[in-house]
Design a protein around this motif. Structure first.
Motif, PDB file in Angstrom:
ATOM      1  N   THR A   1       0.835  -1.206   0.000  1.00  0.00           N
ATOM      2  CA  THR A   1       0.000   0.000   0.000  1.00  0.00           C
ATOM      3  C   THR A   1       0.863   1.248   0.000  1.00  0.00           C
ATOM      4  N   TYR A   2       1.912   1.251   0.835  1.00  0.00           N
ATOM      5  CA  TYR A   2       2.783   2.428   0.887  1.00  0.00           C
ATOM      6  C   TYR A   2       3.476   2.652  -0.453  1.00  0.00           C
ATOM      7  N   ILE A   3       4.038   1.583  -1.035  1.00  0.00           N
ATOM      8  CA  ILE A   3       4.785   1.736  -2.285  1.00  0.00           C
ATOM      9  C   ILE A   3       3.867   2.193  -3.412  1.00  0.00           C
ATOM     10  N   ALA A   4       2.671   1.619  -3.526  1.00  0.00           N
ATOM     11  CA  ALA A   4       1.731   2.019  -4.584  1.00  0.00           C
ATOM     12  C   ALA A   4       1.370   3.494  -4.450  1.00  0.00           C
ATOM     13  N   ASP A   5       1.097   3.939  -3.228  1.00  0.00           N
ATOM     14  CA  ASP A   5       0.776   5.355  -3.007  1.00  0.00           C
ATOM     15  C   ASP A   5       1.973   6.245  -3.304  1.00  0.00           C
ATOM     16  N   GLU A   6       3.172   5.796  -2.932  1.00  0.00           N
ATOM     17  CA  GLU A   6       4.380   6.589  -3.158  1.00  0.00           C
ATOM     18  C   GLU A   6       4.690   6.693  -4.648  1.00  0.00           C
ATOM     19  N   MET A   7       4.441   5.626  -5.401  1.00  0.00           N
ATOM     20  CA  MET A   7       4.618   5.693  -6.852  1.00  0.00           C
ATOM     21  C   MET A   7       3.728   6.777  -7.457  1.00  0.00           C
ATOM     22  N   GLU A   8       2.465   6.775  -7.059  1.00  0.00           N
ATOM     23  CA  GLU A   8       1.518   7.775  -7.580  1.00  0.00           C
ATOM     24  C   GLU A   8       1.939   9.185  -7.164  1.00  0.00           C
ATOM     25  N   ARG A   9       2.382   9.333  -5.922  1.00  0.00           N
ATOM     26  CA  ARG A   9       2.794  10.653  -5.440  1.00  0.00           C
ATOM     27  C   ARG A   9       3.992  11.171  -6.228  1.00  0.00           C
ATOM     28  N   GLN A  10       4.992  10.306  -6.442  1.00  0.00           N
ATOM     29  CA  GLN A  10       6.184  10.731  -7.178  1.00  0.00           C
ATOM     30  C   GLN A  10       5.865  11.095  -8.619  1.00  0.00           C
ATOM     31  N   MET A  11       5.009  10.303  -9.266  1.00  0.00           N
ATOM     32  CA  MET A  11       4.673  10.583 -10.668  1.00  0.00           C
ATOM     33  C   MET A  11       3.884  11.878 -10.793  1.00  0.00           C
ATOM     34  N   ALA A  12       3.037  12.173  -9.817  1.00  0.00           N
ATOM     35  CA  ALA A  12       2.279  13.425  -9.846  1.00  0.00           C
ATOM     36  C   ALA A  12       3.185  14.637  -9.633  1.00  0.00           C
ATOM     37  N   ALA A  13       4.268  14.437  -8.869  1.00  0.00           N
ATOM     38  CA  ALA A  13       5.161  15.549  -8.554  1.00  0.00           C
ATOM     39  C   ALA A  13       6.217  15.792  -9.625  1.00  0.00           C
ATOM     40  N   ASP A  14       6.532  14.756 -10.433  1.00  0.00           N
ATOM     41  CA  ASP A  14       7.612  14.885 -11.415  1.00  0.00           C
ATOM     42  C   ASP A  14       7.253  14.077 -12.657  1.00  0.00           C
ATOM     43  N   GLU A  15       7.053  14.763 -13.769  1.00  0.00           N
ATOM     44  CA  GLU A  15       6.648  14.080 -15.000  1.00  0.00           C
ATOM     45  C   GLU A  15       7.744  13.194 -15.584  1.00  0.00           C
ATOM     46  N   MET A  16       8.973  13.351 -15.105  1.00  0.00           N
ATOM     47  CA  MET A  16      10.060  12.511 -15.584  1.00  0.00           C
ATOM     48  C   MET A  16      10.095  11.163 -14.869  1.00  0.00           C
ATOM     49  N   ILE A  17       9.333  11.021 -13.796  1.00  0.00           N
ATOM     50  CA  ILE A  17       9.286   9.768 -13.054  1.00  0.00           C
ATOM     51  C   ILE A  17       8.135   8.917 -13.559  1.00  0.00           C
ATOM     52  N   SER A  18       8.398   7.649 -13.784  1.00  0.00           N
ATOM     53  CA  SER A  18       7.365   6.746 -14.296  1.00  0.00           C
ATOM     54  C   SER A  18       7.518   5.367 -13.673  1.00  0.00           C
ATOM     55  N   TYR A  19       6.385   4.791 -13.300  1.00  0.00           N
ATOM     56  CA  TYR A  19       6.361   3.432 -12.768  1.00  0.00           C
ATOM     57  C   TYR A  19       5.326   2.606 -13.516  1.00  0.00           C
ATOM     58  N   PHE A  20       5.485   1.296 -13.465  1.00  0.00           N
ATOM     59  CA  PHE A  20       4.484   0.412 -14.035  1.00  0.00           C
ATOM     60  C   PHE A  20       3.307   0.340 -13.065  1.00  0.00           C
ATOM     61  N   THR A  21       2.226   0.990 -13.399  1.00  0.00           N
ATOM     62  CA  THR A  21       1.039   1.001 -12.544  1.00  0.00           C
ATOM     63  C   THR A  21      -0.160   0.483 -13.324  1.00  0.00           C
ATOM     64  N   ASP A  22      -1.248   0.218 -12.614  1.00  0.00           N
ATOM     65  CA  ASP A  22      -2.473  -0.282 -13.246  1.00  0.00           C
ATOM     66  C   ASP A  22      -2.996   0.680 -14.300  1.00  0.00           C
ATOM     67  N   ASN A  23      -2.781   1.966 -14.088  1.00  0.00           N
ATOM     68  CA  ASN A  23      -3.349   2.965 -14.985  1.00  0.00           C
ATOM     69  C   ASN A  23      -2.656   3.032 -16.341  1.00  0.00           C
ATOM     70  N   GLU A  24      -1.352   2.760 -16.366  1.00  0.00           N
ATOM     71  CA  GLU A  24      -0.596   3.000 -17.591  1.00  0.00           C
ATOM     72  C   GLU A  24      -0.059   1.751 -18.264  1.00  0.00           C
ATOM     73  N   TYR A  25       0.278   0.739 -17.519  1.00  0.00           N
ATOM     74  CA  TYR A  25       0.992  -0.390 -18.100  1.00  0.00           C
ATOM     75  C   TYR A  25       0.316  -1.727 -17.799  1.00  0.00           C
ATOM     76  N   GLY A  26      -0.985  -1.765 -17.929  1.00  0.00           N
ATOM     77  CA  GLY A  26      -1.688  -3.023 -17.698  1.00  0.00           C
ATOM     78  C   GLY A  26      -1.689  -3.398 -16.235  1.00  0.00           C
ATOM     79  N   GLU A  27      -1.166  -4.588 -15.936  1.00  0.00           N
ATOM     80  CA  GLU A  27      -1.214  -5.084 -14.566  1.00  0.00           C
ATOM     81  C   GLU A  27      -0.380  -4.231 -13.619  1.00  0.00           C
ATOM     82  N   GLY A  28       0.831  -3.882 -14.035  1.00  0.00           N
ATOM     83  CA  GLY A  28       1.673  -3.015 -13.220  1.00  0.00           C
ATOM     84  C   GLY A  28       2.085  -3.623 -11.895  1.00  0.00           C
ATOM     85  N   PHE A  29       2.564  -2.758 -10.993  1.00  0.00           N
ATOM     86  CA  PHE A  29       2.998  -3.217  -9.684  1.00  0.00           C
ATOM     87  C   PHE A  29       1.795  -3.668  -8.865  1.00  0.00           C
TER      88      PHE A  29
END
Length: 291
Positions: free
Chosen positions: A209-237
């Motif tokens: 839960t912490y990591i998933a929320d932190e991924m979203e927080r980082q991506m919202a704060a910096d457009e150069m940061i990207s993670y595999f999440t449910d929203n963008e890359y299918g199954e994701g983390f």
């Protein structure tokens, strides 16, 4: 043959046990059963010894000449040390390899120490042998590009914790990076695993839960940061593994590590998340390691 050369030769010719995991587990169990009382030591003495050890170890790794000059200098008590016992190198134009093998000395649990050292030697021998095999195959096909870079870094070294990170970078058309960590309690002489830190497996959901929320927080704060999440890359983390790569910092914080491409695009490299202690505090077995 000098003492340093003899140590190097001994580890280059180690016979690897067929059941290394069993050896490690047995040594951990044995260490846990031995609750030896430790004689208190002055904090100033500890700080001075650790600082001296850090300087000594760093000098060995940086300067082979210094290492040889120190062969006959007595070791400082039972201080745990990590240094390079072997370097395997290839420099042939399009074929490049640089492989450093660490060993640990000074652990009171000599069986655990031997098992870890044998594992390090075995891994790098197999890596280098595979590299040489692939070079031979490429040469038969007319040539190509191949590279491997492997080594280690001491992430934490304090009065209780030793965390060693070993990395491996393979380069063909692109590169991949994998990491492995060993975290050792130098006082109780045991190898610390991620599950051993917690009362039960509920830590997995809490960290997820912490990591998933932190991924979203980082991506919202910096457009150069990207993670595999449910929203963008299918199954994701979705979840960490029960034995996910981790280490413990000098500040006694838990850090979760992901290999390149594991949870993010390649340009993000190796990704780590420091887990706030309040996220897992109530799930910990004790506060000896994580605070």
């Amino acid at each position: 043959m000098s003492k340093m050369d003899k140590l190097k030769n001994d580890y280059e010719n180690i016979e690897i046990p067929e059941e290394l995991d069993r050896v490690v587990r047995a040594s951990i169990h044995e260490a846990k059963m031995k609750q030896r009382k430790k004689r208190p030591v002055s904090r100033n003495i500890i700080i001075g010894a650790v600082a001296a050890a850090a300087l000594f170890i760093g000098s060995i790794n940086v300067s082979p000449a210094f290492a040889k000059s120190m062969v006959n200098v007595p070791l400082l008590g039972s201080i745990v040390e990590v240094f390079t016992v072997q370097q395997l190198k290839v420099d042939e134009g399009t074929y490049q390899a640089d492989v450093y093998t660490p060993i640990i000395t000074g652990l009171e649990n000599e069986e655990l120490q031997a098992a870890l050292n044998e594992k390090y030697v075995k891994e790098n021998k197999e890596l280098f042998e595979q590299f040489e095999k692939e070079i031979a195959e490429l040469k038969e096909l007319g040539g190509g590009h191949l590279g491997v870079d492997a080594g280690y870094e001491v992430m934490t070294d304090n009065d209780r914790i030793l965390s060693i990170m070993r990395y491996q970078v393979n380069t063909v058309a692109s590169s991949s990076t994998t990491m492995q960590y060993d975290t050792i309690d130098k006082v109780d002489n045991v190898l610390i695993t991620l599950p051993s830190l917690f009362k039960d497996d509920s830590y997995i959901a809490a960290i997820n839960t912490y990591i998933a929320d932190e991924m979203e927080r980082q991506m919202a704060a910096d457009e150069m940061i990207s993670y595999f999440t449910d929203n963008e890359y299918g199954e994701g983390f979705t979840t960490i593994k029960p034995d996910q790569n981790f280490y413990i910092t000098n500040d006694q914080k838990l850090v979760i590590s992901f290999d390149k491409y594991e949870v993010a695009p390649g340009y993000m490299g190796v990704v780590t998340f420091e887990i706030p202690t309040e996220v897992v505090r109530d799930l910990l077995v004790s506060d000896v390691y994580i605070q």
